[in-house]
Design a protein around this motif. Sequence first.
Motif, short mmCIF file in Angstrom:
data_model
loop_
_atom_site.label_atom_id
_atom_site.label_comp_id
_atom_site.label_asym_id
_atom_site.label_seq_id
_atom_site.Cartn_x
_atom_site.Cartn_y
_atom_site.Cartn_z
N GLU A 44 5.02 -14.16 -20.45
CA GLU A 44 4.70 -13.03 -19.35
C GLU A 44 6.00 -12.43 -18.80
O GLU A 44 6.12 -11.30 -18.73
CB GLU A 44 4.02 -13.63 -18.23
N LEU A 47 7.21 -9.95 -21.58
CA LEU A 47 6.12 -8.73 -21.72
C LEU A 47 5.94 -7.97 -20.29
O LEU A 47 5.71 -6.84 -20.33
CB LEU A 47 4.76 -9.49 -22.17
N PHE A 50 8.72 -5.52 -19.87
CA PHE A 50 8.40 -4.28 -20.68
C PHE A 50 7.20 -3.43 -20.24
O PHE A 50 7.06 -2.14 -20.26
CB PHE A 50 8.26 -4.59 -22.24
N ARG A 51 6.17 -3.98 -19.72
CA ARG A 51 4.95 -3.22 -19.25
C ARG A 51 5.20 -2.51 -18.19
O ARG A 51 4.68 -1.49 -17.83
CB ARG A 51 3.85 -4.46 -18.88
N ARG A 52 6.30 -2.75 -17.47
CA ARG A 52 6.58 -1.92 -15.93
C ARG A 52 7.13 -0.59 -16.59
O ARG A 52 6.88 0.33 -15.90
CB ARG A 52 7.77 -2.66 -15.21
N ILE A 54 6.54 0.70 -20.12
CA ILE A 54 5.51 1.04 -21.11
C ILE A 54 4.25 0.79 -20.47
O ILE A 54 3.68 -0.26 -21.23
CB ILE A 54 6.00 0.67 -22.49
N ASP A 61 -1.83 -2.36 -25.64
CA ASP A 61 -0.63 -2.74 -25.20
C ASP A 61 0.63 -2.73 -26.22
O ASP A 61 0.53 -3.80 -26.85
CB ASP A 61 -0.83 -4.06 -24.34
N SER A 63 3.81 -3.44 -25.23
CA SER A 63 4.91 -4.18 -24.85
C SER A 63 5.38 -5.28 -25.69
O SER A 63 6.69 -5.65 -26.03
CB SER A 63 4.46 -4.70 -23.20
N VAL A 66 7.64 -3.70 -28.33
CA VAL A 66 9.07 -3.53 -27.97
C VAL A 66 9.79 -4.65 -27.65
O VAL A 66 10.94 -4.95 -27.94
CB VAL A 66 8.77 -2.57 -26.52
N ALA A 67 9.03 -5.85 -27.40
CA ALA A 67 9.66 -6.94 -27.06
C ALA A 67 10.31 -7.53 -28.10
O ALA A 67 11.28 -8.21 -28.21
CB ALA A 67 8.49 -8.17 -26.49
#
Length: 87
Positions: A44, A47, A50-52, A54, A61, A63, A66-67
Motif C-alpha cells: 500500500e 501503490l 502512485f494513486r495520489r 494517477i 487502477d 498504479s 506505474v509501480a
Amino acid sequence: MSLERIINVAFQVYAWLIFIRIILSFIRHNPYQPLIRFVYEITEPVLGFFRRFIPPVGMLDFSPLVAFFALELLRQIILNVIRALGL
C-alpha cells in the motif's frame, strides 16, 4: 551472496507482492487473513503514493503498472550506483 543479487531478489519479491495484490483485487478474499493483510500493508505505501497522482479510470487502477516501471527504474539506478562504486 553479492549485494547486487540481494537487491535483485528484494525487488523481485516486491514485484511479486504487487502482482499478488493485483490478483487479490479480482477475487473475493478475507482482508483480515494475516497473509492477505501482510500483502496489503507491504504494497500500500508504494501503490498509495502512485494513486495520489494517477486516479483510477473507472474500475481500472493503473498504479500497479506505474509501480512496476518505477521499481524497475529504481532497481537499475541502485545497481548502477553499486557498480560505479565497485561494491
